[in-house]
Every structure is written in structure tokens, then in C-alpha cells.
Motif scaffolding. Sequence first.
Motif, PDB file in Angstrom:
ATOM      1  N   MET A 647      50.927  33.748  30.633  1.00 38.44           N
ATOM      2  CA  MET A 647      50.621  33.122  31.924  1.00 38.44           C
ATOM      3  C   MET A 647      50.688  34.195  32.999  1.00 38.44           C
ATOM      4  O   MET A 647      51.664  34.952  33.074  1.00 38.44           O
ATOM      5  N   THR A 648      49.650  34.241  33.830  1.00 39.57           N
ATOM      6  CA  THR A 648      49.583  35.232  34.892  1.00 39.57           C
ATOM      7  C   THR A 648      49.068  34.565  36.154  1.00 39.57           C
ATOM      8  O   THR A 648      48.074  33.844  36.104  1.00 39.57           O
ATOM      9  N   THR A 649      49.736  34.794  37.271  1.00 42.36           N
ATOM     10  CA  THR A 649      49.264  34.267  38.544  1.00 42.36           C
ATOM     11  C   THR A 649      49.723  35.175  39.662  1.00 42.36           C
ATOM     12  O   THR A 649      50.729  35.887  39.538  1.00 42.36           O
ATOM     13  N   ALA A 650      48.972  35.173  40.758  1.00 39.94           N
ATOM     14  CA  ALA A 650      49.303  36.049  41.871  1.00 39.94           C
ATOM     15  C   ALA A 650      50.521  35.574  42.631  1.00 39.94           C
ATOM     16  O   ALA A 650      51.145  36.353  43.351  1.00 39.94           O
ATOM     17  N   GLY A 651      50.892  34.344  42.505  1.00 42.02           N
ATOM     18  CA  GLY A 651      52.038  33.821  43.228  1.00 42.02           C
ATOM     19  C   GLY A 651      52.233  32.356  42.946  1.00 42.02           C
ATOM     20  O   GLY A 651      51.302  31.641  42.587  1.00 42.02           O
ATOM     21  N   GLY A 652      53.478  31.916  43.094  1.00 39.05           N
ATOM     22  CA  GLY A 652      53.791  30.522  42.861  1.00 39.05           C
ATOM     23  C   GLY A 652      54.686  30.357  41.655  1.00 39.05           C
ATOM     24  O   GLY A 652      54.806  31.257  40.814  1.00 39.05           O
ATOM     25  N   PRO A 653      55.329  29.218  41.529  1.00 37.48           N
ATOM     26  CA  PRO A 653      56.260  28.987  40.425  1.00 37.48           C
ATOM     27  C   PRO A 653      55.539  28.835  39.095  1.00 37.48           C
ATOM     28  O   PRO A 653      54.411  28.353  39.039  1.00 37.48           O
ATOM     29  N   LEU A 654      56.193  29.260  38.022  1.00 33.59           N
ATOM     30  CA  LEU A 654      55.678  29.092  36.674  1.00 33.59           C
ATOM     31  C   LEU A 654      56.770  28.454  35.826  1.00 33.59           C
ATOM     32  O   LEU A 654      57.945  28.816  35.936  1.00 33.59           O
ATOM     33  N   SER A 655      56.387  27.522  34.985  1.00 35.24           N
ATOM     34  CA  SER A 655      57.374  26.810  34.187  1.00 35.24           C
ATOM     35  C   SER A 655      56.797  26.512  32.819  1.00 35.24           C
ATOM     36  O   SER A 655      55.655  26.071  32.701  1.00 35.24           O
ATOM     37  N   LEU A 656      57.581  26.786  31.779  1.00 33.21           N
ATOM     38  CA  LEU A 656      57.225  26.442  30.408  1.00 33.21           C
ATOM     39  C   LEU A 656      58.346  25.595  29.828  1.00 33.21           C
ATOM     40  O   LEU A 656      59.501  26.032  29.786  1.00 33.21           O
ATOM     41  N   ALA A 657      58.022  24.399  29.379  1.00 35.79           N
ATOM     42  CA  ALA A 657      59.046  23.544  28.782  1.00 35.79           C
ATOM     43  C   ALA A 657      59.585  24.158  27.501  1.00 35.79           C
ATOM     44  O   ALA A 657      60.765  24.014  27.176  1.00 35.79           O
ATOM     45  N   SER A 658      58.744  24.872  26.749  1.00 29.76           N
ATOM     46  CA  SER A 658      59.175  25.548  25.535  1.00 29.76           C
ATOM     47  C   SER A 658      58.169  26.621  25.196  1.00 29.76           C
ATOM     48  O   SER A 658      57.009  26.557  25.609  1.00 29.76           O
TER      49      SER A 658
END
Length: 810
Positions: A647-658
Motif C-alpha cells: 500500500m502506497t499513498t502520498a498522505g493519510g491514514p492506512l490500516s490493515l486488519a490483517s
Amino acid sequence: MTSFIPALLLKLTLILALGLVVAATLRAAAPSLRHLILFAAIASSLALPVVMLLAPRWDARILPAPLAVNVASPAGSPLASPTNPGGSGSALTATVIDATRSESAPGIESIAAVLPILWVLGVVGILGWLTIGRVRLRRISRTSWPLNDADWRRILDEERREAGVDKTVLLFSNSVVSTPLTWGSRAPVILLPEDALDWSEAHRRIVLRHELAHVARGDALSQFVAGFACALYWFHPLIWIAERRLRAECERACDDRVVSLGTPAPEYAAHLLEVARSARALGAPGFVSVAMARPSQLEGRLLAVLNESRQRVSLSRGARRSAVALSALVLVPLAAFRAVPKPDRPVNAKSDQRALADVAPSAASRSSEAVRTNGSVTNSAAPSASIAAATTSSRTDNFSGSYLQTRVADSVFQLSAPVKSGGTLNLDLKTGGEVTIKGWDRSEVSVHASLGGRNWRETQVTLRGSDGDATLVSDFTQTSTSHSTSHHFDIQVPRNFDVRIRSSGGSISIADVNGVFTGQTGGGEITIRNSNGEVDIRTGGGEIHVSDSNLNGSVSTGGGPVRIIGVNGNLSGQSGSGPVIYTNSGGQNIGTGISIGKNGGVSVRSGSTSISSSGRSTSISNDSLGIIHLNDGSGRGSGFAMSGIRMTTAGGPLSLASAPNGARVTTGGGPIRIGPSGGEVYAQTGGGRIDIGPAQGSVEAHTGAGDVTIELEGANTHSVDVTSGKGEVVLILPRDINATLELESAYTNNLGHKTRIESDWPLTPTETSDWDASQGTPRRYVRVRQNLGRGGAVIRVRTVNGNVVLKRAQ
């Protein structure tokens, strides 16, 4: 006697209209009172069919009496018929009805037979929608992060006692949720957005105070009842209006409860506006839950909160009991009421002989007309069944081998053209439209088109076959500055077929096709599955999903997430604003999308790859084992398997449940959460909290500023590398871990106190005596370098102005 169904609908309308009118007239009253009135109306509508069947009959003779004619007609009178030669003893109304029934009765009976089926389909559909919402809420809750640390529990317990809630309330956080919401009546659950961890204590209290007000009032149950009523009476517009007003009054009643508990109205309005900024629709889960803020209701709620002259009172149990009694007083008599005809009035033969003579010829003429038109395509007395016939033309050119079909302004139609396997489908959709392309085992392109929207009649669709290829064109027949259409094209092509797309807008779906896919759409979702070949498709905005395929090339969107799942080949994703996620995908060169942010972007391309952020350059290379390794100039770092999530993004929260196969997650700024994981995990953010675990493999985490918490489990070899520009680092380690510790905590001379390295294992920290100014602000270092157990993989931690804490797993 009036039949049951019409009587039910009439009484249902009266109950709902009465509830809406009374609630509207009490505009100056407390919202809790209006909510009670609307709920009583909805609950009464649910009980109405049962009460009608069980209540004693109250027959009111108010309907007109039927006209009975007891007169014999002469043998040659117009009332005579083959079935009644003498006309003796015939009723006038019976003669007229029998004469026309031969034509109209079959149509009425067919409609009457279809209506129950339509009603059942509607009920099943709405109940299915409600069930999906409940199931999704349970799934979201199961994959959410429990907010059970000391601060959250303290605030929740205090506000729960203040609200008078005795039930156990579960508190979770999830990235799927954009606004606080509550669901469940027996075991209430409060779901908060994932940025709730960054809220101030005042904001946490106000949000929990509002959600606990829903729990105390039992709003989840009332919305469930309203949803069931909508399913039962889905065809009635008043039930949907009542449900919407009930939801609005529910929120206003909770607003009043929060303000009445001592929260200043301007302060609460500011918090409400802040929550509403990030609110977005949640679909079915949003319908079966109660959310704190919906943008469509925000203006009225803010005005109501800031209006100091309004009543802010909660209803007592006595008020609720009175509402039940009043509802019963209205419901039972209304359900028992039956409108029946007055006693029959016979017609005098002599006085009405002239009337019979006048009526009979017209009745006979209508009867004969019905017989004459019986079996014809169009009844002369009925309006035309169609507005304008669709124009269809087909032409085959024997010399050029081309095939042409054109359809103008039809709502649903089918076109087809012969083609050859390995040919090309050219789509030129100036009208736009949703496109679904599937492969099949025929040498033919088949198009099932459905035209909709305000200007669908101005659409011309042409399918042309030529030299094994096919071209589908959808264009407007009239020039206008504004068109409104909603078209859908289901297309089947040979399994080996190329596709070229040019569309002004609409989603694109390709499945079970092998070929070269190119083109663009002005905006809409792109979905590709079970396909092989080359791809270069772009959309102006919308999500992209590619799965279970073998593809080379690229897919790109102007905005939205890109998900590439189970794809082999050199396929890269690109997004103007949104993460690019790879799962179980591989190939010699793995491409990653571009996410352009305010301060620069992240660019990952196949082969030699570079990530640029704030002037720093990092290189990524592939080795023969299918592992991607990170090298930032300080040595070779951890890797992660190709089957992991990217997962790649310039900004903002990132969340993976698993992340069962590992993950690589990077963001220009924002918190990162990764749940239970296996394999290698890498997380990097320009600034924000990082939470990982429990992890069964190695972990690497870097944040510009923020706390880091990592939990390791299992007997596997765990290597850990953590850096934080400012914040506390907490590691929860297995009790029998064997590792080599390299821990460092620096504190600057403006912090005001020393930092510490705390551990459940005996450690021997050392501290430098001189201030080191080589890193900017002068600082001292607290360090630990020693083994745990027999030693082993390196656990390296470097942080500034924060403690390092090692805990034994329970």
C-alpha cells in the motif's frame, strides 16, 4: 364490503399521515416528543394488519346501496341476449358487466396475480438489504481495533454512568467508519473513525456522550423497527418519509441530551461540524445504525443546537406509557372499522321503464364493440400502448463482408454481428455508459443494451461488423449543451479478442477474455478478472480492481484506490489520490502506482525503482528469491514476500486488519495500523503513530514523529528495526525470546527531563555525558546493547524524546 387490502392501505395512509402532521405541528416542542409520535405511528402501522384480523368488526353502513332491477324485458328488447333470451329477471348492471367482462377481466386478473409477487420481491429485497447491513456491521466490528486502553475506558465509564446506561458498551475503531455510529440494542457497539486516537479528551467525551444518548434512548431498536416497517410497506412513500423524519428527530433529541448535560451549545456545534466534515455514506450498514452526523441534516441540527429558546427535555416513562395508550385508542377502532353498503333499494318497473330503455341500447352497443375488438392488437377504446416504435435496420453488404445493425431510441434491445476470433472490439461511446464485457465460445459479438435517463430517446446505437472486427458506436441524434443518460451495455465477445475503449464516462468490466485491452473512460470504476494479455486502460476517477489474471501493462485512475490481487505479470497501478494495493501478485518487475501529494510523490516503477519523498531517495531491488529488499544507504534492510500486501499513498491514514503474508505500507503522513501478520512487515510514515501486531515475522517501522507499538509472537526469528523522530517505542516480546538488543533513546536539552529505557528483563543502560550537537539540537543518548536469552536476531530501536519500553507478552 370493502376488501381487506384496500382497507389496509387506506388505514395505513391515515395513520402515517396523522403521525407526520402531528409531528409537524409540534415544531416548537422537544425533538424527543416528535420522535415518540413518529415511532408510535410507525409501530401502529406494523400492528395494523394483525389488529384488523383480530379486532371485532364495526360495520358502518355508509357506502351507496347497489342498484337492483327486478323487471322482465320484452323478448325483443335490447336487454335480451343469447344467454338470457327472454331477459326475464335480469339485472341491468349484471348485463352491462357481463358484456364487457369478456375483454377486461383477463387483464385485471393478470395484474392482480402479479401484484403479490412484486410485493414479496420488494419485501425480500429490503429485508435482504437490512440483513446485509447487519452482517457488514458485525464484520466491521470483528475487524476493528478495540479502544480499551486506560484513557478510553475511564472516559467511557464516566460518560456511561452520566447517561444512566447499565449495559456493557463495546468501543471500537475502524478505517471503514467515517463518522461515529452506534448499533445493537442488547449489546450496544460504538464504532469510531480510526483518527479517534488523535482526538482531544474533550472531543472524545462529547462524541461518547452523544453515542451513549442513543444507547440510553434505545434508538437502535427504534430504527430496526422502522426498517422492518419500510420492508413491509416498501411501496408506500409515507413510510419512507416517516423513517427519515424519525432518524432526524432521533439525532436532534441526542443533541439536546448532550447540551442539557452541561456541554456549551457553541462548543458542541463546533465538535458536530468537525465530525460532519469527514462523514460519508456507509450504504446498508448506515441504514441499520444511528450515525452522529449526516451532512444532509447538519444545517438544521446546528440551528437547533444554537437556539437557546428551545425546550431540551427528555421524555419520562409516563409519557411513553401515555403514547402507547393513545396509539391503542386510535388503532383499535380504526382497525375494527368496516365501511359496508346501505340496504338494497329495489327499482320500480313502471317508473324506471324509460331509464331502462335509454341505458340498454348503450350497454348493448358496448357489448357488441367488445366482441368485435376481441382478439385484435389494439382496442379502439384504449389508448395506444406504445409511444413511438423503435426503428431497427439491418443491412448486409455481400461485396465488402460488412454487417450493420442500428437501433434508435429503444429502452432495451439486442444487437449482434459476426466476427472472427482474434479480432478487435472498438467501443466509441460518446453518450457514455456502463460497459460489461465477457468472453464466450462463439464467433459473434452480442450487445444487450439498456438505455435510460432523461435523454435516452436521443441516443442512436450502431453495431458494425467488418473483416472479423466489430465497432459499437453510441451517439446523440440531437446537438445539445446538456445530456442526461444512464446506459448499460452487456457485451459478449470471443474469448480471444482485443478491446479498444473510448467512452465519455462510465464503469468498465472485463472478464474471461484474452487479448489487448486499451483505452480510457471519462470516469468510472474499472474491473478486470480472469483475463490474460496486455492492458493500458485509464479512468478519470474511480476505483480499479484487477484480480486472478496474467497481465502486463498498466491501469491508472485520476482518483481512488487501486487493488491488484492475484495477478501475474508486469502490471502496475497508478492513482492520482489513493493507495495502490498489491495482494498475492507477482512477476519479475512489480510496478506500484503513483500517488501525488502536496509535498511530492511516491513513484515506484518496474525494475530499478526509486521512492522520492522530501528530497530523500531510496532504492528497491528484486532478488532471485522473489523478495524485495530496501536499501537506504545504511545497509540492507528487511524484505517481504511478493505475496504480501503493498500500500502506497502520498498522505493519510492506512490500516490493515490483517496481513497473513506480510505487508509493505508507506504514507507521506498519517497513522498506520497493521493487525495480525505473518512474514515480513514494513511500515513508513512521514509522521504519525504506528501500531503493528501481533506479528510472527520481522518488523521494520519508521515514523517522522509518533509513538510506535509492536507486538511479536511465536517462536520464529524476529528482527526489528524501529526509528521515530519523536515519540515512545513500546515492544511486546515473547517471554522466551532470544535476541540482540540495540536500543537508543535520545533526549534534547529543551525537553526538560531525561528519557528512559524500561524493561521487564534486567538491562544495563548507559548514558552519554556530553551533549551532541551534530544532529542539530544538542542531545544526550541512553543506550542498551546486550542479549536477551541466547542472543539472536537484532532488535534495533532509535527514538528521540521518548522512552523505549520492553514488555513480556502475557
